[in-house]
Write a protein that holds these residues in place. Structure first.
Motif: not given
Ligand code: TEU
Ligand code: CA
Length: 564
Positions: A6-17, A288-294, A332-337, A370-373
């Motif tokens: 199910w998580w393949k078609s999900s979009v996840v939103y990160q909250i920094y409380p 979460f890979t760190f290659e693109h953010v390095g 996983s697909l991310y630009w930001d956290n 292709r991945g979970t954003p």
């Protein structure tokens, strides 16, 4: 109701409380504040919320130093309020992922307090070593190895009482757990089961590829501008990692109960990610890979040691991961956290002229892979870096320690401040901008970190009211994911890999083809039509600009075409 994958078609939103929404006026975000905003997330179309730590903590690293894994810190609220948040999310068909921080605990965790006693049965729940041969405890250079911590200084701290050093890859208040000890592992699995039984739908696993320490512990090569070697290089992707993850998966029923799991893995490679995310291995769903953010840091240097980023380098890195995990595992697909600078300031152009279109185009590029954003709080508004001008404005332990360390090593002050302005984690931690009222509607008190002054124009209320906002662009992308399976499953292909301005990709599923063309630059450009499929009959599913000629792309203009 968690069907297979199910998580393949999900979009996840990160909250920094701490920075999301404050309900009681103490200037710190909290759980009731989040619960009050679930409707907003539902309107955005979010499926899963990843909640950064809300556990009891001395807050040395804003909650990534945990002193009680099974209680909520009073700053954030109560367990009952967390149960209410889970119920509120579930009532809307949304899910909650907790942040699992088990490479280390707080030094105020009862486990560590007991472990300080050299005779206690918990002594080997952590990594204790005597001073280096021939050195007295506390002597210069007496640390067991020359490893440096991620937050500056040595990765070893002397405990006077026992005359031994303990390992801490992060702050001295974050001692590393010893995963070689089965009692440690079983205590972690028991705690995880306790959370799953409370209704949690999965885990984001903090630096989980650091848990397997090497059998040989010794000095490493010293990097530039430091007197320490990288503890990450010595430790990441350890030899028992896959074994521990498979044991955890079985003990907590991660696959069996179809929980979503994502492992944060600094230093992970495509090869290590293939092993971890191959469903046959029943370890984790994604990493979460760190290659693109390095790519925008000097190779081998600190993240604050800036290095120019080129579009081909970025495109080709993401492409390598698409190709590497095309036939096994998942991206996983991310630009930001909460650890990264704001995407629109780093990868886009946050000038008034280009901020909105570059934020939209970065979102399109992310969702067309292709991945979970993963969407980080405020990214859907095009929130920008905070541009602090004085070191005293920074709160993040990593930034404050880096500044002191770099200055003491003789680096130029303006170079250090430029590095902080570009990369400090506080860029992502300024309060969420809800509306144009005082403190952006984040709090009616004094916020723990100043609100970015641009909240007057950049805020959720304005965004929801403007159909052309970044918010509605994200909402449309998330909607497309539901209506077009090709966006979830379609085979990925990068076009024009060396083009300095254009990011063009296709996604193919059966006879359906999506084509994305994006001008990821602040100058107009012409589209080499021969490089893309014939789009004359194509339907535009989503675009940043109005009707346009095929071959011309305005600055930060992107389009998604459907061919079928
Ligand atoms: O971050 C792991 C990590 O590697 C980061 O410290 C990163 O290397 C650094 O911030 C530069 O981007 C995780 C959490 O996300 C982070 O907030 C914690 O500080 C850290 O682990 C320790 O728990
Ligand atoms: Ca509060």
């Amino acid at each position: 109701d968690r069907p297979e994958g199910w998580w393949k078609s999900s979009v996840v939103y990160q909250i920094y409380p701490r920075s999301f929404a404050d309900s009681n006026g103490d200037g710190i975000g909290d759980i009731p504040g989040i619960t009050a905003k679930v409707g907003y997330l539902h309107r955005l179309g979010i499926d899963v919320v990843w909640l950064s730590p809300v556990y009891r903590s001395p807050m040395d690293d804003n909650g990534y130093d945990i002193s009680d894994y099974q209680d909520v810190d009073p700053l954030f609220g109560t367990i009952a309020e967390l149960d209410e948040l889970i119920a509120e999310l579930h009532s809307r068909g949304m899910k909650l992922v907790m942040d699992l921080v088990v490479n280390h605990t707080s030094d105020e965790h009862p486990w560590f307090i007991e472990s300080r006693d050299a005779a206690s049965p918990k002594r080997n729940w952590y990594w204790w070593l005597p001073p280096r041969d021939g050195f007295e405890p506390g002597g210069e250079g007496a640390e067991p190895t020359n490893w440096g911590s991620a937050f500056s200084g040595s990765a070893w701290k002397l405990d006077e009482a026992s005359g031994e050093y303990f390992l801490h890859m992060f702050s001295p208040k974050q001692p590393d757990l010893n995963w070689e000890n089965p009692d440690v592992r079983h205590a972690v699995y028991e705690m995880m089961n306790w959370w799953v039984d409370r209704g949690v739908d999965g885990f984001r696993m903090d630096v989980i590829n650091l848990i397997s320490k090497p059998t040989w512990i010794g000095d490493g090569p010293v990097g530039p501008d430091t007197k320490y070697s990288s503890c990450f290089a010595a430790i990441e992707n350890g030899h028992r990692l896959n074994e521990f993850l498979a044991e955890m998966n079985a003990a907590v029923g991660l696959s069996e109960r179809r929980l979503i799991t994502v492992g944060e893995m600094p230093g992970s490679t495509i090869e290590s990610a293939r092993a971890v995310t191959d469903p046959a291995n029943r370890e984790l769903d994604m990493v979460f890979t760190f290659e693109h953010v390095g790519l925008d840091a000097r190779p081998g240097g600190s993240k604050f040691d800036l290095h120019p980023l080129t579009l081909p380098a970025l495109k080709q890195n993401l492409n390598a991961w698409q190709v590497g995990l095309a036939d096994v595992g998942w991206n996983s697909l991310y630009w930001d956290n909460h650890d990264q600078p704001r995407a629109v300031s780093r990868f886009g152009d946050d000038s008034p002229e280009h901020r909105i279109n570059s934020a939209k185009t970065l979102a399109t590029v992310q969702h067309m892979h292709r991945g979970t954003p993963y969407v980080y709080q405020g990214e859907e508004l095009g929130m920008t870096n905070t541009y602090f001008t004085h070191v005293d404005q920074y709160q993040d332990i990593e930034s404050v320690n880096y500044h002191a360390d770099a200055i003491s090593l003789g680096l130029e002050a303006e170079t250090v401040m430029a590095g902080l302005a570009a990369k400090s984690r506080d860029n992502a931690r300024t309060p969420m901008q809800w509306d144009d009222s005082l403190q952006a509607g984040f709090t009616d008190g004094i916020p723990w970190l100043p609100v970015n002054p641009n909240y007057v124009t950049i805020n959720a209320a304005a965004a929801e009211a403007d159909p052309n906002s970044v918010f509605h662009h994200f909402r449309r992308l998330i909607e497309l994911r539901r209506t077009h399976p090709v966006l979830v499953e379609g085979r990925f292909k990068l076009l024009l890999p060396d083009h300095e301005q254009i990011w063009a990709v296709t996604r193919t599923l059966g006879d359906q083809v999506l084509v994305m063309v994006a001008n990821c630059s602040s100058e107009p450009t012409m589209m080499p039509l021969a490089a893309v499929p014939d789009l004359a009959e194509a339907q535009i599913l989503l675009a940043t600009h109005g009707p346009a000629t095929l071959e011309r792309l305005e600055p930060w203009e992107s389009r998604i075409y459907l061919l079928d």
